[in-house]
Design an enzyme around this catalytic site. Structure first.
Site, PDB file in Angstrom:
ATOM      1  N   LYS A 185       6.768   1.345  12.461  1.00  0.00           N
ATOM      2  CA  LYS A 185       6.909   1.665  13.974  1.00  0.00           C
ATOM      3  C   LYS A 185       7.246   0.534  14.817  1.00  0.00           C
ATOM      4  O   LYS A 185       8.066   0.719  15.838  1.00  0.00           O
ATOM      5  CB  LYS A 185       5.485   2.345  14.121  1.00  0.00           C
ATOM      6  N   ASP A 217      -0.512  -1.289  18.799  1.00  0.00           N
ATOM      7  CA  ASP A 217       0.122  -0.539  17.679  1.00  0.00           C
ATOM      8  C   ASP A 217       0.332   0.796  18.206  1.00  0.00           C
ATOM      9  O   ASP A 217       1.409   1.646  18.006  1.00  0.00           O
ATOM     10  CB  ASP A 217      -1.207  -0.508  16.492  1.00  0.00           C
ATOM     11  N   GLY A 222     -11.409  -1.961   4.793  1.00  0.00           N
ATOM     12  CA  GLY A 222      -9.960  -2.033   4.694  1.00  0.00           C
ATOM     13  C   GLY A 222      -9.139  -1.440   5.960  1.00  0.00           C
ATOM     14  O   GLY A 222      -7.956  -1.066   5.739  1.00  0.00           O
ATOM     15  N   THR A 282       0.855  -1.176  -0.037  1.00  0.00           N
ATOM     16  CA  THR A 282       0.143  -0.046   0.006  1.00  0.00           C
ATOM     17  C   THR A 282       0.888   1.242  -0.135  1.00  0.00           C
ATOM     18  O   THR A 282       0.580   2.152  -0.869  1.00  0.00           O
ATOM     19  CB  THR A 282      -0.730   0.211   1.251  1.00  0.00           C
ATOM     20  N   VAL A 283       1.961   1.322   0.753  1.00  0.00           N
ATOM     21  CA  VAL A 283       2.617   2.689   0.928  1.00  0.00           C
ATOM     22  C   VAL A 283       3.357   2.580  -0.115  1.00  0.00           C
ATOM     23  O   VAL A 283       3.795   3.598  -0.591  1.00  0.00           O
ATOM     24  CB  VAL A 283       3.302   2.605   2.516  1.00  0.00           C
ATOM     25  N   GLY A 324       1.066   8.575  10.646  1.00  0.00           N
ATOM     26  CA  GLY A 324       1.231   8.533   9.018  1.00  0.00           C
ATOM     27  C   GLY A 324       1.451   9.987   8.636  1.00  0.00           C
ATOM     28  O   GLY A 324       2.989  10.330   8.797  1.00  0.00           O
ATOM     29  N   LYS A 373       3.878   3.173  18.939  1.00  0.00           N
ATOM     30  CA  LYS A 373       3.959   4.726  18.445  1.00  0.00           C
ATOM     31  C   LYS A 373       4.506   5.809  19.668  1.00  0.00           C
ATOM     32  O   LYS A 373       5.180   6.473  19.518  1.00  0.00           O
ATOM     33  CB  LYS A 373       2.662   5.223  17.801  1.00  0.00           C
ATOM     34  N   GLY A 433      -3.099   5.415   5.710  1.00  0.00           N
ATOM     35  CA  GLY A 433      -3.701   5.232   4.287  1.00  0.00           C
ATOM     36  C   GLY A 433      -2.319   5.655   3.394  1.00  0.00           C
ATOM     37  O   GLY A 433      -1.462   6.199   3.775  1.00  0.00           O
ATOM     38  N   GLU A 451      -7.347  -4.972  10.275  1.00  0.00           N
ATOM     39  CA  GLU A 451      -6.983  -6.417   9.782  1.00  0.00           C
ATOM     40  C   GLU A 451      -7.878  -7.421  10.095  1.00  0.00           C
ATOM     41  O   GLU A 451      -8.883  -7.151  11.031  1.00  0.00           O
ATOM     42  CB  GLU A 451      -5.544  -6.923  10.712  1.00  0.00           C
TER      43      GLU A 451
HETATM   44  N1  LIG Z   1      -1.031   1.391   5.372  1.00  0.00           N
HETATM   45  C1  LIG Z   1      -0.619   2.497   6.146  1.00  0.00           C
HETATM   46  O1  LIG Z   1      -1.674   3.190   6.128  1.00  0.00           O
HETATM   47  C2  LIG Z   1       0.530   2.560   6.968  1.00  0.00           C
HETATM   48  C3  LIG Z   1       0.507   3.820   7.806  1.00  0.00           C
HETATM   49  C4  LIG Z   1       1.724   4.037   8.368  1.00  0.00           C
HETATM   50  C5  LIG Z   1       2.658   3.229   8.729  1.00  0.00           C
HETATM   51  N2  LIG Z   1       2.541   1.973   7.740  1.00  0.00           N
HETATM   52  C6  LIG Z   1       3.763   1.098   7.594  1.00  0.00           C
HETATM   53  O2  LIG Z   1       4.221   1.015   6.581  1.00  0.00           O
HETATM   54  C7  LIG Z   1       4.835  -0.366   6.496  1.00  0.00           C
HETATM   55  C8  LIG Z   1       4.119  -0.932   5.087  1.00  0.00           C
HETATM   56  O3  LIG Z   1       2.757  -0.902   5.263  1.00  0.00           O
HETATM   57  P1  LIG Z   1       1.851  -1.338   4.002  1.00  0.00           P
HETATM   58  O4  LIG Z   1       0.418  -1.049   4.620  1.00  0.00           O
HETATM   59  O5  LIG Z   1       1.957  -0.946   2.771  1.00  0.00           O
HETATM   60  O6  LIG Z   1       1.762  -2.810   3.950  1.00  0.00           O
HETATM   61  P2  LIG Z   1       1.854  -4.023   2.637  1.00  0.00           P
HETATM   62  O7  LIG Z   1       0.517  -3.328   2.229  1.00  0.00           O
HETATM   63  O8  LIG Z   1       1.514  -5.406   3.546  1.00  0.00           O
HETATM   64  O9  LIG Z   1       3.063  -4.092   2.010  1.00  0.00           O
HETATM   65  C9  LIG Z   1       3.939  -4.862   2.532  1.00  0.00           C
HETATM   66  C10 LIG Z   1       4.791  -5.044   1.190  1.00  0.00           C
HETATM   67  O10 LIG Z   1       6.150  -5.610   1.465  1.00  0.00           O
HETATM   68  C11 LIG Z   1       6.158  -6.745   0.960  1.00  0.00           C
HETATM   69  N3  LIG Z   1       6.791  -7.888   1.902  1.00  0.00           N
HETATM   70  C12 LIG Z   1       6.554  -8.018   3.230  1.00  0.00           C
HETATM   71  N4  LIG Z   1       7.524  -9.112   3.642  1.00  0.00           N
HETATM   72  C13 LIG Z   1       8.189  -9.278   2.772  1.00  0.00           C
HETATM   73  C14 LIG Z   1       9.464 -10.122   2.502  1.00  0.00           C
HETATM   74  N5  LIG Z   1       9.913 -11.056   3.687  1.00  0.00           N
HETATM   75  N6  LIG Z   1      10.193 -10.366   1.685  1.00  0.00           N
HETATM   76  C15 LIG Z   1       9.710  -9.404   0.371  1.00  0.00           C
HETATM   77  N7  LIG Z   1       8.689  -8.671   0.488  1.00  0.00           N
HETATM   78  C16 LIG Z   1       7.889  -8.557   1.578  1.00  0.00           C
HETATM   79  C17 LIG Z   1       4.721  -7.458   0.663  1.00  0.00           C
HETATM   80  O11 LIG Z   1       4.963  -8.268  -0.497  1.00  0.00           O
HETATM   81  P3  LIG Z   1       3.515  -9.567  -0.583  1.00  0.00           P
HETATM   82  O12 LIG Z   1       2.617  -8.710  -1.177  1.00  0.00           O
HETATM   83  O13 LIG Z   1       4.375 -10.611  -1.077  1.00  0.00           O
HETATM   84  O14 LIG Z   1       3.044  -9.685   0.911  1.00  0.00           O
HETATM   85  C18 LIG Z   1       4.059  -6.216   0.415  1.00  0.00           C
HETATM   86  O15 LIG Z   1       4.306  -5.895  -0.900  1.00  0.00           O
HETATM   87  C19 LIG Z   1       4.509  -0.895   7.664  1.00  0.00           C
HETATM   88  O16 LIG Z   1       5.567  -0.799   8.418  1.00  0.00           O
HETATM   89  C20 LIG Z   1       3.406  -0.097   8.295  1.00  0.00           C
HETATM   90  O17 LIG Z   1       3.302  -0.428   9.670  1.00  0.00           O
HETATM   91  C21 LIG Z   1       1.411   1.887   6.747  1.00  0.00           C
END
Ligand SMILES: NC(=O)c1ccc[n+]([C@@H]2O[C@H](COP(=O)([O-])OP(=O)(O)OC[C@H]3O[C@@H](n4cnc5c(N)ncnc54)[C@H](OP(=O)(O)O)[C@@H]3O)[C@@H](O)[C@H]2O)c1
Length: 420
Positions: A98, A193, A179, A13-14, A127, A197, A294, A182
């Protein structure tokens, strides 16, 4: 401004949103050169320029002329190992992780310094709300005494729906469908969580180093729509509050549901919004608020960090000290009882509270309750959690209780009396 090459680890997502920002235009000299992910062929996107390398091989990224590595996979492992390898190779790192920063931030920051590179994590808390750079730069000249915040958008979404009369379980299902939550909502609703933070904010704001398991966490699972109705009678609402404060050299910190006054800024935050109120010794209160999650808001914080590094700038990274934890807030409390009605219940409860020197402030009861399932609420004058826990342990033995009493602190707008 020099040119900087950027690699993204984790195209979720990010990661995708960061790539969008970097690829939409020549973004102030930043060039996306690598996208790393497992099974990367599933991830190809036609809007990414042909010059970008898609890879499953971290060594290839580390051996390249990339300047900044952006870790967006999440979790402690293997992300922690990647960040360590990147810093050791002299590459600056930006992350939104985090959990990694809460548990291993101090060690990784030291590693970055040893290798003359930077580790920035502005997206790891709230975020897109620039609370980390706000504390590290804007407020570095103050001495932060207290932080109070709404740090988990999922909880805030759930609680602001419950404020309108919904019950917990259906709102969680709605948050999952939208969405926001989880499939297993534990990390969010049980406070872990927000706790990660809070650890980060406490380290960079209050300059106190605290481990996550030193902060008590309470779940929002036991809240009911009835609690919101009673809170409303008290001109309050309920929010998951993460708070940390230094008092007489001790650190007090907690995460959990609390009553907050409807006139408090904390009550303004609706939906998935986040908010942090920092209270400084010299500058008073500063409020940060906005989109705490987001893809796009989070990506903005990530790209801002990449720009800081590309500009050759660095953030003020003051050392944190270890403070004694375990001090207790002294707060008024809200306690909800559900009982099968019989005479003398309130007198018994009042007696058990009095034994711990806890004074009742008010007793509230809604008129329209079924006779065999009576809910009522007692609010009490400021007391320590341990006092209240002892009184409630005694009260729990009463035969008429249909469920364990449920209590929450009431966050007062005025300063709390000291806990001694
Ligand atoms: N989403 C938010 O709103 C948000 C806000 C603030 C902070 N964050 C932080 O930002 C980070 C990413 O969040 P996200 O929501 O973008 O997560 P996400 O959508 O689950 O994306 C994670 C990506 O990393 C890949 N990945 C995970 N483990 C891996 C591994 N062992 N080897 C290779 N690739 C791997 C995943 O691949 P697969 O597709 O194969 O699983 C996926 O493409 C996290 O630390 C989260 O806490 C997110």
């Amino acid at each position: 401004l020099g040119k900087s090459n950027v690699a993204i680890l984790g195209f979720g997502t990010v990661g995708r949103s960061v790539a969008h920002i970097l690829c939409d235009s020549d973004f102030h000299g930043l060039t996306l050169t690598h996208i790393f992910n497992r099974n990367v062929s599933r991830k190809y996107a036609d809007w990414v320029p042909k010059s970008v390398q898609w890879t499953e091989d971290l060594a290839e990224v580390l051996a390249s002329d990339v300047d900044v590595i952006v870790e967006l996979a999440g979790g402690l492992d293997p992300a922690g190992d990647w960040v360590r390898q990147a810093l050791t190779a002299g590459k600056s790192v930006v992350t939104a992780n985090k959990k990694l920063i809460a548990y291993r931030g101090v060690e990784l920051q030291t590693l970055a310094q040893q290798h003359g590179c930077q580790l920035l994590y502005g997206a790891a808390v709230a975020g897109g709300v620039p609370v980390i750079p706000g504390l590290q730069q804007g407020l570095a000249g103050d001495q932060i005494l207290k932080l109070e915040g709404i740090l988990n958008g999922t909880c805030n979404f759930i609680l602001s729906k419950m404020e309108k009369g919904a019950e917990f379980a259906p709102v969680v299902a709605e948050a999952q469908a939208a969405g926001y939550a989880e499939r297993d909502p534990t990390e969010d609703v049980d406070g872990f969580d927000a706790r990660a933070k809070l650890v980060i904010l406490t380290r960079i704001g209050i300059l106190a180093d605290v481990a996550p398991n030193e902060i008590s966490c309470r779940s929002i699972r036991n809240l009911t729509a009835t609690d919101f109705a009673y809170a409303n009678d008290l001109r309050c609402t309920i929010r998951q509050i993460a708070r940390a404060e230094v008092r007489e050299g001790q650190l007090l910190a907690s995460v959990g549901p609390m009553l907050v006054s409807q006139s408090s800024p904390l009550a303004w935050s609706k939906g998935t919004e986040n908010m942090v109120i920092a209270t400084g010794r010299y500058g008073g209160q500063t409020i940060f608020s906005g989109h705490g999650a987001g893809g796009h808001p989070t990506a903005v914080a990530v790209v801002s960090d990449i720009l800081t590094i590309a500009h050759g700038g660095s953030t003020v990274s003051l050392p944190a000290r270890k403070l004694v934890t375990g001090g207790e807030f002294r707060l008024p409390h809200y306690i909800r009882f559900v009982v099968s009605d019989r005479p003398g219940i309130v007198a018994e409860i009042a007696g058990d509270l009095a034994q711990e020197d806890i004074n009742i402030r008010a007793i509230l009861q809604k008129p329209d309750h079924p006779a065999d399932d009576t809910a009522f609420v007692v609010t009490v004058e400021p007391c320590r959690n341990s006092q209240l826990a002892r009184a409630l342990a005694r009260i729990q033995k009463m035969d008429c209780l249909l469920s364990a009493p449920f209590e929450m602190g009431i966050l007062s707008d005025s300063p709390e009396p000291h806990a001694h």
